[in-house]
Design a protein around this motif. Structure first.
Motif, PDB file in Angstrom:
ATOM      1  N   THR A 139      24.367 -34.169   3.456  1.00  0.00           N
ATOM      2  CA  THR A 139      25.104 -34.714   4.587  1.00  0.00           C
ATOM      3  C   THR A 139      24.225 -35.035   5.787  1.00  0.00           C
ATOM      4  OG1 THR A 139      25.641 -32.488   5.356  1.00  0.00           O
ATOM      5  CG2 THR A 139      27.248 -33.586   3.909  1.00  0.00           C
ATOM      6  N   ALA A 140      23.005 -34.510   5.860  1.00  0.00           N
ATOM      7  CA  ALA A 140      22.097 -34.856   6.955  1.00  0.00           C
ATOM      8  C   ALA A 140      21.666 -36.310   6.767  1.00  0.00           C
ATOM      9  CB  ALA A 140      20.884 -33.934   6.954  1.00  0.00           C
ATOM     10  N   PRO A 141      21.550 -37.083   7.850  1.00  0.00           N
ATOM     11  CA  PRO A 141      21.270 -38.517   7.715  1.00  0.00           C
ATOM     12  C   PRO A 141      20.080 -38.874   6.822  1.00  0.00           C
ATOM     13  CG  PRO A 141      21.898 -38.037   9.964  1.00  0.00           C
ATOM     14  CD  PRO A 141      21.776 -36.713   9.252  1.00  0.00           C
ATOM     15  N   ALA A 142      18.930 -38.262   7.011  1.00  0.00           N
ATOM     16  CA  ALA A 142      17.751 -38.633   6.215  1.00  0.00           C
ATOM     17  C   ALA A 142      17.946 -38.305   4.739  1.00  0.00           C
ATOM     18  CB  ALA A 142      16.503 -37.934   6.760  1.00  0.00           C
ATOM     19  N   GLU A 143      18.486 -37.138   4.453  1.00  0.00           N
ATOM     20  CA  GLU A 143      18.686 -36.741   3.058  1.00  0.00           C
ATOM     21  C   GLU A 143      19.766 -37.592   2.398  1.00  0.00           C
ATOM     22  OE1 GLU A 143      18.432 -34.428   5.581  1.00  0.00           O
ATOM     23  OE2 GLU A 143      16.359 -33.947   5.063  1.00  0.00           O
ATOM     24  N   LEU A 144      20.826 -37.882   3.134  1.00  0.00           N
ATOM     25  CA  LEU A 144      21.881 -38.738   2.594  1.00  0.00           C
ATOM     26  C   LEU A 144      21.329 -40.128   2.285  1.00  0.00           C
ATOM     27  CD1 LEU A 144      25.000 -38.903   2.017  1.00  0.00           C
ATOM     28  CD2 LEU A 144      25.188 -39.937   4.286  1.00  0.00           C
ATOM     29  N   TYR A 145      20.503 -40.652   3.186  1.00  0.00           N
ATOM     30  CA  TYR A 145      19.923 -41.972   2.971  1.00  0.00           C
ATOM     31  C   TYR A 145      19.046 -41.984   1.716  1.00  0.00           C
ATOM     32  CZ  TYR A 145      18.002 -46.520   3.949  1.00  0.00           C
ATOM     33  OH  TYR A 145      17.657 -47.847   3.848  1.00  0.00           O
ATOM     34  N   ARG A 146      18.178 -40.990   1.585  1.00  0.00           N
ATOM     35  CA  ARG A 146      17.307 -40.928   0.395  1.00  0.00           C
ATOM     36  C   ARG A 146      18.131 -40.764  -0.888  1.00  0.00           C
ATOM     37  NH1 ARG A 146      11.938 -40.561   1.779  1.00  0.00           N
ATOM     38  NH2 ARG A 146      11.489 -39.902   3.899  1.00  0.00           N
ATOM     39  N   HIS A 147      19.200 -39.999  -0.806  1.00  0.00           N
ATOM     40  CA  HIS A 147      20.111 -39.865  -1.952  1.00  0.00           C
ATOM     41  C   HIS A 147      20.694 -41.232  -2.317  1.00  0.00           C
ATOM     42  CE1 HIS A 147      23.046 -38.110  -4.658  1.00  0.00           C
ATOM     43  NE2 HIS A 147      24.034 -38.666  -3.956  1.00  0.00           N
ATOM     44  N   GLY A 148      21.078 -41.988  -1.304  1.00  0.00           N
ATOM     45  CA  GLY A 148      21.605 -43.332  -1.536  1.00  0.00           C
ATOM     46  C   GLY A 148      20.593 -44.241  -2.215  1.00  0.00           C
ATOM     47  N   LEU A 149      19.326 -44.130  -1.838  1.00  0.00           N
ATOM     48  CA  LEU A 149      18.290 -44.938  -2.499  1.00  0.00           C
ATOM     49  C   LEU A 149      18.189 -44.578  -3.977  1.00  0.00           C
ATOM     50  CD1 LEU A 149      15.404 -45.005   0.151  1.00  0.00           C
ATOM     51  CD2 LEU A 149      17.160 -46.748  -0.297  1.00  0.00           C
ATOM     52  N   GLN A 201      13.545 -40.124  13.044  1.00  0.00           N
ATOM     53  CA  GLN A 201      14.688 -39.522  13.715  1.00  0.00           C
ATOM     54  C   GLN A 201      14.754 -40.080  15.131  1.00  0.00           C
ATOM     55  OE1 GLN A 201      17.113 -37.362  12.353  1.00  0.00           O
ATOM     56  NE2 GLN A 201      18.043 -38.095  14.237  1.00  0.00           N
ATOM     57  N   THR A 202      15.945 -40.411  15.586  1.00  0.00           N
ATOM     58  CA  THR A 202      16.129 -40.902  16.947  1.00  0.00           C
ATOM     59  C   THR A 202      16.538 -39.741  17.852  1.00  0.00           C
ATOM     60  OG1 THR A 202      18.484 -41.419  16.758  1.00  0.00           O
ATOM     61  CG2 THR A 202      16.912 -43.110  15.997  1.00  0.00           C
ATOM     62  N   THR A 203      16.745 -40.035  19.117  1.00  0.00           N
ATOM     63  CA  THR A 203      17.209 -38.999  20.041  1.00  0.00           C
ATOM     64  C   THR A 203      18.676 -38.649  19.811  1.00  0.00           C
ATOM     65  OG1 THR A 203      17.707 -40.664  21.720  1.00  0.00           O
ATOM     66  CG2 THR A 203      15.524 -39.614  21.816  1.00  0.00           C
ATOM     67  N   VAL A 204      19.347 -39.451  18.995  1.00  0.00           N
ATOM     68  CA  VAL A 204      20.730 -39.162  18.594  1.00  0.00           C
ATOM     69  C   VAL A 204      20.657 -38.559  17.189  1.00  0.00           C
ATOM     70  CG1 VAL A 204      22.996 -40.161  18.115  1.00  0.00           C
ATOM     71  CG2 VAL A 204      21.582 -41.091  19.967  1.00  0.00           C
ATOM     72  N   PRO A 205      20.973 -37.296  17.013  1.00  0.00           N
ATOM     73  CA  PRO A 205      20.790 -36.634  15.708  1.00  0.00           C
ATOM     74  C   PRO A 205      21.465 -37.326  14.531  1.00  0.00           C
ATOM     75  CG  PRO A 205      21.350 -35.021  17.388  1.00  0.00           C
ATOM     76  CD  PRO A 205      21.508 -36.384  18.019  1.00  0.00           C
ATOM     77  N   GLU A 206      22.571 -38.036  14.780  1.00  0.00           N
ATOM     78  CA  GLU A 206      23.303 -38.688  13.698  1.00  0.00           C
ATOM     79  C   GLU A 206      22.683 -40.015  13.274  1.00  0.00           C
ATOM     80  OE1 GLU A 206      24.716 -37.883  16.673  1.00  0.00           O
ATOM     81  OE2 GLU A 206      25.810 -36.068  16.132  1.00  0.00           O
ATOM     82  N   THR A 207      21.701 -40.515  14.022  1.00  0.00           N
ATOM     83  CA  THR A 207      21.149 -41.848  13.771  1.00  0.00           C
ATOM     84  C   THR A 207      19.673 -41.777  13.395  1.00  0.00           C
ATOM     85  OG1 THR A 207      22.723 -42.838  15.302  1.00  0.00           O
ATOM     86  CG2 THR A 207      20.782 -44.141  14.772  1.00  0.00           C
TER      87      THR A 207
END
Length: 141
Positions: free
Chosen positions: A5-15, A78-84
């Motif tokens: 559910t963390a953005p980076a891990e979710l993105y890599r899972h999507g790849l 990672q941006t200054t917004v944790p979700e982005t």
């Protein structure tokens, strides 16, 4: 099986799901009201898709056009917004129609809320679609 559910891990899972050509599972990573944008989309191609159903319709034929083999370069910022997150990446494979090579670089700005993608701005190279056989998903929409 639950997905990250963390953005980076979710993105890599999507790849990984895209490499497995599991578009339905990739679409499941999206919020029901998610928005997929293509700021550099050339004329005749969608610039904005609203909702999981529209994203699913757009992505469904993707494996029929692009046979992805790898994402050899993926850098997540990672941006200054944790979700982005901002992602720089390169996808390689082959064009299904011609058998020719596919090699595309991307920058994506992705927001994840409550473990699902809510916003995805995909800055892909529109010049690449001018190549013979690069009939990307949504080309005739």
């Amino acid at each position: 099986m639950p997905f990250p559910t963390a953005p980076a891990e979710l993105y890599r899972h999507g790849l990984r799901l895209l490499l497995e050509k599991d578009v339905p599972a990739w679409v499941d990573l999206w919020d029901e009201n998610g928005i997929l944008e293509f700021p550099f989309a050339p004329p005749g191609r969608p610039q904005r898709l609203e909702g999981r159903a529209a994203i699913a319709d757009y992505m469904r034929p993707y494996p029929d056009h692009i046979d992805l083999h790898d994402f050899p370069e993926v850098t997540v910022h990672q941006t200054t917004v944790p979700e982005t997150i901002v992602v720089e990446m390169r996808g390689v494979g082959r064009l299904v129609k011609t058998g020719g090579p596919f090699d595309m670089t991307y920058i994506a700005v992705v927001t994840v809320e409550d473990g699902l993608i809510t916003s995805y701005r995909d800055y892909w190279n529109p010049l690449a679609v001018q190549e013979s056989g690069a009939d990307f998903a949504g080309a005739d929409r």
